[in-house]
Structures are given as C-alpha cells and as structure tokens.
Motif scaffolding. Structure first.
Motif, PDB file in Angstrom:
ATOM      1  N   LYS A   1     -19.406  14.087 -24.508  1.00  0.00           N
ATOM      2  CA  LYS A   1     -19.404  14.124 -23.051  1.00  0.00           C
ATOM      3  C   LYS A   1     -19.881  12.789 -22.490  1.00  0.00           C
ATOM      4  O   LYS A   1     -20.860  12.203 -22.969  1.00  0.00           O
ATOM      5  CB  LYS A   1     -20.310  15.269 -22.572  1.00  0.00           C
ATOM      6  N   ASN A   2     -19.164  12.290 -21.470  1.00  0.00           N
ATOM      7  CA  ASN A   2     -19.438  11.004 -20.815  1.00  0.00           C
ATOM      8  C   ASN A   2     -19.188   9.802 -21.728  1.00  0.00           C
ATOM      9  O   ASN A   2     -19.599   8.682 -21.415  1.00  0.00           O
ATOM     10  CB  ASN A   2     -20.871  10.938 -20.264  1.00  0.00           C
ATOM     11  N   LYS A   3     -18.505  10.074 -22.850  1.00  0.00           N
ATOM     12  CA  LYS A   3     -18.081   8.977 -23.727  1.00  0.00           C
ATOM     13  C   LYS A   3     -16.610   9.147 -24.123  1.00  0.00           C
ATOM     14  O   LYS A   3     -16.132   8.492 -25.053  1.00  0.00           O
ATOM     15  CB  LYS A   3     -18.949   8.933 -24.988  1.00  0.00           C
TER      16      LYS A   3
ATOM     17  N   ILE B   1     -12.352  14.696 -21.903  1.00  0.00           N
ATOM     18  CA  ILE B   1     -12.234  15.996 -22.556  1.00  0.00           C
ATOM     19  C   ILE B   1     -11.410  16.929 -21.677  1.00  0.00           C
ATOM     20  O   ILE B   1     -11.806  17.217 -20.535  1.00  0.00           O
ATOM     21  CB  ILE B   1     -13.612  16.634 -22.817  1.00  0.00           C
ATOM     22  N   ILE B   2     -10.276  17.380 -22.193  1.00  0.00           N
ATOM     23  CA  ILE B   2      -9.471  18.383 -21.494  1.00  0.00           C
ATOM     24  C   ILE B   2      -9.374  19.612 -22.386  1.00  0.00           C
ATOM     25  O   ILE B   2      -9.054  19.512 -23.576  1.00  0.00           O
ATOM     26  CB  ILE B   2      -8.069  17.853 -21.105  1.00  0.00           C
TER      27      ILE B   2
ATOM     28  N   LEU C   1     -19.253  21.030 -20.047  1.00  0.00           N
ATOM     29  CA  LEU C   1     -18.230  21.131 -19.007  1.00  0.00           C
ATOM     30  C   LEU C   1     -17.163  20.080 -19.287  1.00  0.00           C
ATOM     31  O   LEU C   1     -17.438  18.875 -19.212  1.00  0.00           O
ATOM     32  CB  LEU C   1     -18.832  20.899 -17.619  1.00  0.00           C
ATOM     33  N   PRO C   2     -15.943  20.492 -19.637  1.00  0.00           N
ATOM     34  CA  PRO C   2     -14.888  19.503 -19.882  1.00  0.00           C
ATOM     35  C   PRO C   2     -14.564  18.748 -18.595  1.00  0.00           C
ATOM     36  O   PRO C   2     -14.891  19.197 -17.490  1.00  0.00           O
ATOM     37  CB  PRO C   2     -13.711  20.359 -20.347  1.00  0.00           C
ATOM     38  N   ASP C   3     -13.909  17.607 -18.730  1.00  0.00           N
ATOM     39  CA  ASP C   3     -13.540  16.822 -17.554  1.00  0.00           C
ATOM     40  C   ASP C   3     -12.369  17.458 -16.810  1.00  0.00           C
ATOM     41  O   ASP C   3     -12.181  17.205 -15.624  1.00  0.00           O
ATOM     42  CB  ASP C   3     -13.166  15.402 -17.986  1.00  0.00           C
ATOM     43  N   MET C   4     -11.624  18.272 -17.522  1.00  0.00           N
ATOM     44  CA  MET C   4     -10.473  18.948 -16.934  1.00  0.00           C
ATOM     45  C   MET C   4     -10.119  20.121 -17.824  1.00  0.00           C
ATOM     46  O   MET C   4     -10.450  20.130 -19.007  1.00  0.00           O
ATOM     47  CB  MET C   4      -9.289  17.969 -16.826  1.00  0.00           C
ATOM     48  N   PHE C   5      -9.475  21.150 -17.257  1.00  0.00           N
ATOM     49  CA  PHE C   5      -8.907  22.184 -18.111  1.00  0.00           C
ATOM     50  C   PHE C   5      -7.499  22.493 -17.647  1.00  0.00           C
ATOM     51  O   PHE C   5      -7.089  22.103 -16.545  1.00  0.00           O
ATOM     52  CB  PHE C   5      -9.796  23.427 -18.181  1.00  0.00           C
TER      53      PHE C   5
ATOM     54  N   LYS D   1     -15.466  26.850 -11.882  1.00  0.00           N
ATOM     55  CA  LYS D   1     -14.703  26.843 -10.632  1.00  0.00           C
ATOM     56  C   LYS D   1     -14.330  25.440 -10.177  1.00  0.00           C
ATOM     57  O   LYS D   1     -13.233  25.210  -9.668  1.00  0.00           O
ATOM     58  CB  LYS D   1     -15.493  27.540  -9.517  1.00  0.00           C
ATOM     59  N   GLY D   2     -15.250  24.495 -10.325  1.00  0.00           N
ATOM     60  CA  GLY D   2     -15.015  23.161  -9.794  1.00  0.00           C
ATOM     61  C   GLY D   2     -14.433  22.168 -10.774  1.00  0.00           C
ATOM     62  O   GLY D   2     -14.159  21.021 -10.408  1.00  0.00           O
ATOM     63  N   ILE D   3     -14.207  22.585 -12.034  1.00  0.00           N
ATOM     64  CA  ILE D   3     -13.628  21.671 -13.022  1.00  0.00           C
ATOM     65  C   ILE D   3     -12.193  21.359 -12.627  1.00  0.00           C
ATOM     66  O   ILE D   3     -11.398  22.268 -12.357  1.00  0.00           O
ATOM     67  CB  ILE D   3     -13.662  22.286 -14.436  1.00  0.00           C
ATOM     68  N   PRO D   4     -11.794  20.081 -12.563  1.00  0.00           N
ATOM     69  CA  PRO D   4     -10.403  19.750 -12.227  1.00  0.00           C
ATOM     70  C   PRO D   4      -9.419  20.514 -13.123  1.00  0.00           C
ATOM     71  O   PRO D   4      -9.676  20.699 -14.327  1.00  0.00           O
ATOM     72  CB  PRO D   4     -10.340  18.241 -12.479  1.00  0.00           C
TER      73      PRO D   4
END
Length: 619
Positions: free
Chosen positions: A262-264, A267-268, A283-287, A305-308
């Motif tokens: 994470k943060n490196k 992640i989808i 928390l993935p960067d996107m799903f 809910k707020g994950i892109p």
C-alpha cells in the motif's frame, strides 16, 4: 444389484431430505406393483450399464445403446448458455448422464429439480448410481412419483419465483412421454401455469433479459457526473507495480503481505476480494465490478463505499447505488451512452474486457501503461478444493468434491482442478499477454501462491515481489482525488435534458414496430391471394427493409438486442429453410415478421417504463 449401494444412497438422500428413506421403504412394494413396469439392465456398446423399461410388451431404452453420453451432451448443448441462478428442470432419471452433463455446464448458483415420475426407475437407480457423488454440493430438489410428488407444484413455484421464469430451462428424457404421457403433461401444465402467472404480472418481460436494461438505465445516470477509465492515463505513475487482487482461495495465504504494498504500488481488486481486504485493514486504490446479478453484500463495508470503482453500465445496479465514490466507465459500444459524449463533443475510450471482473481490471492496468503487473489470488482453479478465499461468500469457504473437474497445469503443482469457464479465462490471460508483449515493455508476475498456470507470467512469492518492486512511496489517492468529472456543469445539464427525452426516443421503436406489423400483415394478405403480384411483393419488401433500418438506427436498439432472446430466435428460426414458391417464402417471412414486431413492441414498452423510472427522473 448392490444392497450396499442402495443403503449408501438412502443414507445420502436422508441427509438432504429427512424422512424420505423411511417413506421409500414403506411404499416400495405398493408402487412397484402399481406401476406394472419392469426395469432391466443391458450393456451399451461403450460397456456401461443402461436401463430398459418393459411395459405392456414394449421395450423402451432409457439411454443410447451406442453411446449413453451422446444424447445428453447434445441436449445440454441445445439448451444454450445456462445463466447464473437459473432454475433447471430435468424429467427422468433413466439416464443420469443428463444430470451430470448439465452439472458440468452450470455454475453453483443454478438450482435443479430432478423429477422421476416412475418409481421403478428411481428404485433401480438406488442400486446403480452414487447419489452423493451425483448431486455433490449443488442445490437439488428431488421429486419421485408416489413418494413426494404431491409437492411438485410448490417446489416449481418456489424455483420460479421473482424474475427467474426467463432463465428457466427444462427437458424430458427420451421415451418418458411413451411411458407416462399423463404425468409429463401434468408437469408441463404446472410449468405453463407458473409461467403464465409471471407473464400476466410482468407482461412482455417474459423471455426478456430486463435485468440488462434495468441495470443500464439505472447506471448510465452516473456517467453524467462520473469519470472514464482513461482519465487515469498519464495521471498515475507507471514506474510503480500494479497489483490485480482476485479472490481465489490462495489469497488467504498471502493477503497480509499486501499491507506492505500500500502506497508503494497501484492496487486494484475485484469485488469479491473487498471484504477479505477490508478485514485485513487494506483499502485497495480501486476495485472493479461487472456482473449484472452479483449480490451487493459482497462489498457491503462502510470502508468500501468511497473506493474508486471501475465498472460497466450493465453491472448490478445495487452495487453502483451503494457505492458513493468516483465511478470510472469504459466504452462498451452502447450508442445511447456514447451519445452523451457526442452531444458534448467528447468521446470515451474502450478496451478488451475479457468477460470476467479480473480480466477487466487486468486489461485496464495494461492500457494505462504499467510496466510491472502482478497477479495475486488469481487461482483460476480450486486450490485446496475451494472456489474462493475465506471471507468472500462465506466466512469459511467449504471444501468441494473436485474429483470430476478438469485438470490444468498448476503454478506449484503439476496439475490442479478447475472448471471450463475458469480455464477459459486462464487461456484468455495467456493470449492477451502474448499479444501485449509484442508492442510493450512489460513484465507479468504471478504472485498467486497456488492455482493454475498462466502462460507468460513469472512465478514469485508476494513477499519477494514487494521487497523487490515496492520501493517508491506514492500517494495514489491524491492523484485520483485531483481528477475532475468528465462533464462540467453545463454539459451535465445538457445530458439531463437528453435523459428526459429518453422515453420519447424509445417510444419511436414502439411506433415503428406497430408500423412493421402492418407491413407484414399486408405481405401475408398479398401472398394468400393466390395470384402473386411480383412488383407489389418487391415493393413491400423494400418497405420492410426501410422499417427495419429505422428501428435498428435507434440509439436504444442495441440495448434491446442485448436483452432479447425469443425475438432473435424467431428471425433465425427460418433462415435455413428452402421454400418452393415465392408465396410460401412470403408467408413465412410475414409470420416471422409479425411475431418479431409484436415482441419488439412489447420489449420496447418495458424499456420505456424502465427509462421513465430512472433517467427520466434525473434532477
């Protein structure tokens, strides 16, 4: 006959249907005598035992003498694609290959009713078949004549509840009509009555995949204020690795390692992986999600809910309604959706999707230009005999019997068990990678610690991948947060106006279908006159062509085409027939055309109603 096998089968049935074993033993003598049916065994050319029913001097084979599996394979192929959650009705247990073949071609959500109207056939199979292996872990309702067939109506009704009638498939095994016509008619009458009830209440939704249209018109509303996938191009740095996290059973082995990525990295995750990830505090960067009937419960986590979200317009509407973050779309070819861009002098890009949520996510990261792409949890197989990671569909996923699964090359084992659809995705990944490498400098790494082999990938443990590749700090969230919606406020207002015009646009198809019916009626009348006017015939055909062209030019027609089942079958049904005269050809064309236009009119009315309840209400 094997008394031991019979005992095992009765025990297996008793576990599923408590009380049935006692009932069978109590009523067997009465039912065997009442039927007056002798069931004997013969040997097919393939060497396996097949059943023959002898009644009133007639011998009726219940399976093919040459190859008992040939007819089942053909019958299930004729059924076509079996949709998830579909109710399947099989009448007859004389040849259990029918059930086995269906089982191989349907996913676990499909419900099956196995109805044996003739007790002597069922009783013979108690000595021959392995019921526990046959039924596996699938949801199967078993109804046997004279035992529990008084509940047939209620079972069928329960299986056809909701919108499942259009998904229904059924077939009657060979020679059962000759053996028990009255019972077959009774069974079909029950199906008709429940289908009629559905048809009456929902009108033309019968044989219409209205879930596609329902999802589409609900979800297209989000395009107005949403984003497109290619907005991420040149925004997210590609000198970091991209992880595609799937929910294969091996994810349980290394999910904790992902915290270090994470943060490196980028992640989808697929939708089914959300709950296990959130549980681990990741928390993935996107799903991504794309299935039209996937349960929302898979992602019901406040943190999710707020994950892109990367999605399709035909994905489960509940999933998009539940989600409150940025939604990213691609060009799927729907003209109505593309029109939202055209009226604002903009465009939307697309890319190959591949058919699964994992292939969708994978294709996107490739097109964004990442040079290190890593699979995690992409088993594409039943690792440790499980279908998914724990915490997805169940907190602890059960082990399954994979004895009859196909075997494919594994990552860490010589072979692993899988299903044909999963193997299809495995091959898709391999072919895509092969083609993509020809024009791009990219390394594909498989950090799935189990599962099936994907050609073109390098195997590494997830820990080693993260140690080697995750060396640069990056704030993916800030890049995505900085994006503006595709359309500005003025463009959104223009789209809202277009949304409000949608029911009127769809009604134009209704009007053209009504006009088309009249043209075909004129064609029918002309061909029945007995004195064909060839010039008039050609003139009507030109009107038919013009009418169809106008219908197909409507921006909503491609959505109708994706939803229609019966209508297209009508048009295709006569394409291979040859007719002796122009009159015969014209009458058949008129018959098909009238049926097609009638269904098209009804389908378009359903579409219009859905649009009135969704896009037309956008404020």
């Amino acid at each position: 006959m094997s008394e031991r096998r019979k005992k095992q089968n009765l025990e297996a049935l008793e576990k599923r249907f408590p009380g049935i074993a006692k009932l069978i033993e109590e009523k067997k003598e009465e039912l065997l005598e009442a039927e007056g049916l002798q069931v004997v065994e013969e040997t097919a050319f393939t060497g396996e035992h097949i059943l023959v029913a002898e009644k009133e001097g007639r011998r009726l084979y219940l399976a093919g003498r040459r190859n008992p599996l040939a007819h089942p394979e053909n019958q299930v192929a004729v059924l076509g694609k079996i949709i998830s959650n579909a109710p399947i009705f099989i009448v007859g247990m004389g040849n259990l290959h029918y059930f086995e073949e269906l089982d191989n071609n349907a996913d676990e959500s499909v419900q099956v009713l196995l109805y044996e109207p003739l007790f002597p056939i069922f009783y013979r199979q108690l000595y021959l078949a392995d019921f526990e292996k046959l039924m596996g872990k699938r949801t199967v309702a078993l109804v046997v004549g004279g035992i529990n067939d008084d509940g047939l109506d209620s079972i069928i009704g329960a299986m056809l509840r909701g919108d499942r009638v259009p998904l229904m498939k059924y077939f009657v095994l060979p020679n059962y009509i000759e053996l028990c016509l009255g019972r077959i008619e009774g069974f079909l009458k029950i199906l008709r009555e429940h289908s009629k009830s559905y048809f009456t209440s929902l009108g033309t939704k019968m044989f219409f995949r209205n879930d596609i249209a329902d999802n589409f018109y609900n979800n297209v509303r989000y395009v107005r204020t949403g984003y497109k996938a290619f907005q991420l191009l040149n925004v997210i740095p590609t000198d970091i690795p991209a992880f595609i996290v799937s929910a294969g059973p091996s994810l349980n082995k290394n999910i904790k390692e992902l915290k270090r990525a994470k943060n490196k990295s980028f992640i989808i995750a697929v939708d089914t992986a959300i709950k296990p990830l959130v549980k681990e505090g990741i928390l993935p960067d996107m799903f991504a999600t794309l299935d039209g009937i996937k349960p929302v419960e898979l992602v019901e986590q406040e943190e999710a809910k707020g994950i892109p979200l990367l999605t399709k317009l035909t994905a489960t509407k509940g999933m998009l309604d539940y989600h409150t973050g940025k939604k990213f779309f691609i060009n799927e070819g729907f003209r109505y959706a593309n029109k939202l861009f055209e009226i604002n002098q903009k465009s939307i890009e697309g890319f190959p999707v591949g058919g699964s949520v994992a292939t969708l996510a994978f294709s996107m990261v490739c097109h964004l230009g990442f040079r290190k792409i890593i699979f995690v949890g992409q088993d594409l197989a039943y690792t440790d005999n499980k279908s998914h990671a724990d915490g997805t569909f169940q907190e602890k996923m059960p082990e399954e019997n994979t004895e009859d699964f196909i075997m494919v090359p594994g990552n860490y084992k010589e072979e692993v068990p899988t299903l044909s659809n999963l193997d299809g995705y495995r091959k898709w990944f391999g072919e895509f990678i092969k083609q993509w490498e020809k024009g791009h400098y990219v390394e594909f790494i498989n950090a799935t610690e189990g599962g099936a082999r994907i050609e073109g990938t390098v195997l590494m443990s997830l820990a080693d991948v993260i140690d080697k590749e995750c060396t640069k700090e990056v704030d993916i969230k800030s890049y995505i947060d900085g994006l503006e919606p595709i359309f500005n406020k003025d463009e959104q207002l223009r789209i809202r106006g277009y949304f409000h015009e949608t029911p009127k646009q769809i009604y134009e198809i209704v009007r053209l279908a009504q006009e088309g019916k009249k043209i075909y009626q004129q064609l029918d009348k002309l061909c029945c006159n007995g004195n064909m006017d060839r010039r008039a015939y050609q003139k009507i055909l030109k009107r038919v062509k013009k009418n169809r062209k106008e219908i197909e030019g409507n921006v909503h027609f491609d959505l109708l085409l994706n939803s229609m089942v019966t209508a297209e079958q009508i048009i295709r049904s006569g394409q291979f027939f040859k007719y002796g005269t122009m009159e015969e050809e014209g009458r058949e064309l008129a018959r098909q055309g009238k049926e097609y236009m009638k269904l098209l009119e009804g389908y378009a009315k359903v579409l219009r109603q859905i649009a009135e309840e969704t896009v037309a209400k956008v404020e």
